[in-house]
Design an enzyme around this catalytic site. Structure first.
Site, PDB file in Angstrom:
ATOM      1  N   ASP A  42      48.573  25.030  -3.706  1.00 18.86           N
ATOM      2  CA  ASP A  42      49.860  25.733  -3.334  1.00 18.86           C
ATOM      3  C   ASP A  42      49.736  25.732  -1.765  1.00 18.86           C
ATOM      4  O   ASP A  42      50.450  26.748  -1.152  1.00 18.86           O
ATOM      5  CB  ASP A  42      50.418  26.907  -4.076  1.00 18.86           C
ATOM      6  CG  ASP A  42      51.919  26.973  -3.735  1.00 18.86           C
ATOM      7  OD1 ASP A  42      52.798  26.052  -3.694  1.00 18.86           O
ATOM      8  OD2 ASP A  42      52.299  28.153  -4.247  1.00 18.86           O
ATOM      9  N   ASN A  47      51.793  29.516   3.635  1.00 20.23           N
ATOM     10  CA  ASN A  47      50.676  30.116   3.051  1.00 20.23           C
ATOM     11  C   ASN A  47      49.402  29.726   4.020  1.00 20.23           C
ATOM     12  O   ASN A  47      48.357  29.650   3.405  1.00 20.23           O
ATOM     13  CB  ASN A  47      50.118  29.361   1.493  1.00 20.23           C
ATOM     14  CG  ASN A  47      51.154  30.278   0.643  1.00 20.23           C
ATOM     15  OD1 ASN A  47      51.773  31.084   0.682  1.00 20.23           O
ATOM     16  ND2 ASN A  47      51.106  29.481  -0.854  1.00 20.23           N
ATOM     17  N   ASP A  80      47.686  33.598  -0.308  1.00 23.59           N
ATOM     18  CA  ASP A  80      48.422  33.238  -1.706  1.00 23.59           C
ATOM     19  C   ASP A  80      47.684  32.004  -2.609  1.00 23.59           C
ATOM     20  O   ASP A  80      48.011  30.939  -2.817  1.00 23.59           O
ATOM     21  CB  ASP A  80      49.858  32.886  -1.602  1.00 23.59           C
ATOM     22  CG  ASP A  80      50.580  32.778  -3.017  1.00 23.59           C
ATOM     23  OD1 ASP A  80      49.927  33.095  -4.158  1.00 23.59           O
ATOM     24  OD2 ASP A  80      51.774  32.503  -2.789  1.00 23.59           O
ATOM     25  N   THR A  82      47.583  32.372  -6.062  1.00 19.23           N
ATOM     26  CA  THR A  82      48.287  32.340  -7.318  1.00 19.23           C
ATOM     27  C   THR A  82      47.957  31.001  -7.959  1.00 19.23           C
ATOM     28  O   THR A  82      47.516  31.117  -9.277  1.00 19.23           O
ATOM     29  CB  THR A  82      49.769  32.693  -7.306  1.00 19.23           C
ATOM     30  OG1 THR A  82      50.093  33.778  -6.326  1.00 19.23           O
ATOM     31  CG2 THR A  82      50.476  32.744  -8.501  1.00 19.23           C
TER      32      THR A  82
END
Length: 197
Positions: A42, A47, A80, A82
């Site tokens: 991602d 990011n 990030d 995630t």
């Protein structure tokens, strides 16, 4: 004062040339691929933090070789995690099963971020636990596309051509450990297996 901002928020007048940001991003991903089979999954421009720093080079070990690159006083930080995937030292795999979120792949066609999610789904065959470092290269393609089409860097015609060529080549690589030796980065290596140093 240190300026730190995401690539998305960074002013084009103060952000370093994109090629340097790409090199540092690809190098970070390459080291993480080797260390723990890491994939970010991602890495959109929000990011990726870009910072001016006093350190002028970075060194690491990759595939048993010590390598060093000129950073021109720039650092890049990936944030990030995630949706990321990695293999722990115990052998356990930490990952987000993106197959459980079909909406992620339904963004508009032609939107580079939505297209990147779909390319990842195809590359992984929608099996998100497996290691597929190609996904990191897909995000490098995304970053090149963003800079060429959405950010207005003060680039010469030759620099734009180099970035367009790089963008095309990213899709031919299977890992950032291979991508870091791309022609775009040739002038940044201070030491390593593919340098004349």
């Amino acid at each position: 004062m240190i300026e730190r901002a995401s690539l998305e928020a960074h002013s084009c007048n103060t952000c370093p040339l994109p090629g340097l940001v790409y090199l540092l991003t690809a190098l970070s991903l390459a080291v993480a691929e080797e260390a723990c089979e890491f994939e970010h999954r991602d890495l959109h421009w929000g990011n990726l933090l870009v910072t001016r720093h006093t350190t002028k080079s970075t060194a690491c070990k990759l595939r048993g070789h010590s390598i060093e690159a000129d950073t021109a006083g720039v650092t890049v930080t990936l944030i990030d995690f995630t949706l990321s995937r990695l293999t722990a030292v115990t052998g356990d795999v930490a990952f987000c099963d993106l197959a459980a979120d079909p909406e992620l792949f339904q963004g508009p066609k032609g939107d580079v971020q939505a297209d990147t999610y779909r390319r990842m789904k195809k590359a992984t065959k929608n099996k998100w636990q497996q290691h597929c470092p190609t996904t990191n290269c897909l995000w490098m393609h995304y970053l090149a596309d963003i800079v060429l089409n959405l950010k207005k860097f003060p680039l010469t015609a030759q620099q734009k051509k180099s970035l367009r060529d790089f963008r095309k080549r990213t899709l031919g690589h299977t890992s950032c450990a291979d991508l870091i030796w791309d022609d775009l980065f040739k002038g940044n290596w201070l030491a390593g297996p593919n340098t004349n140093v």
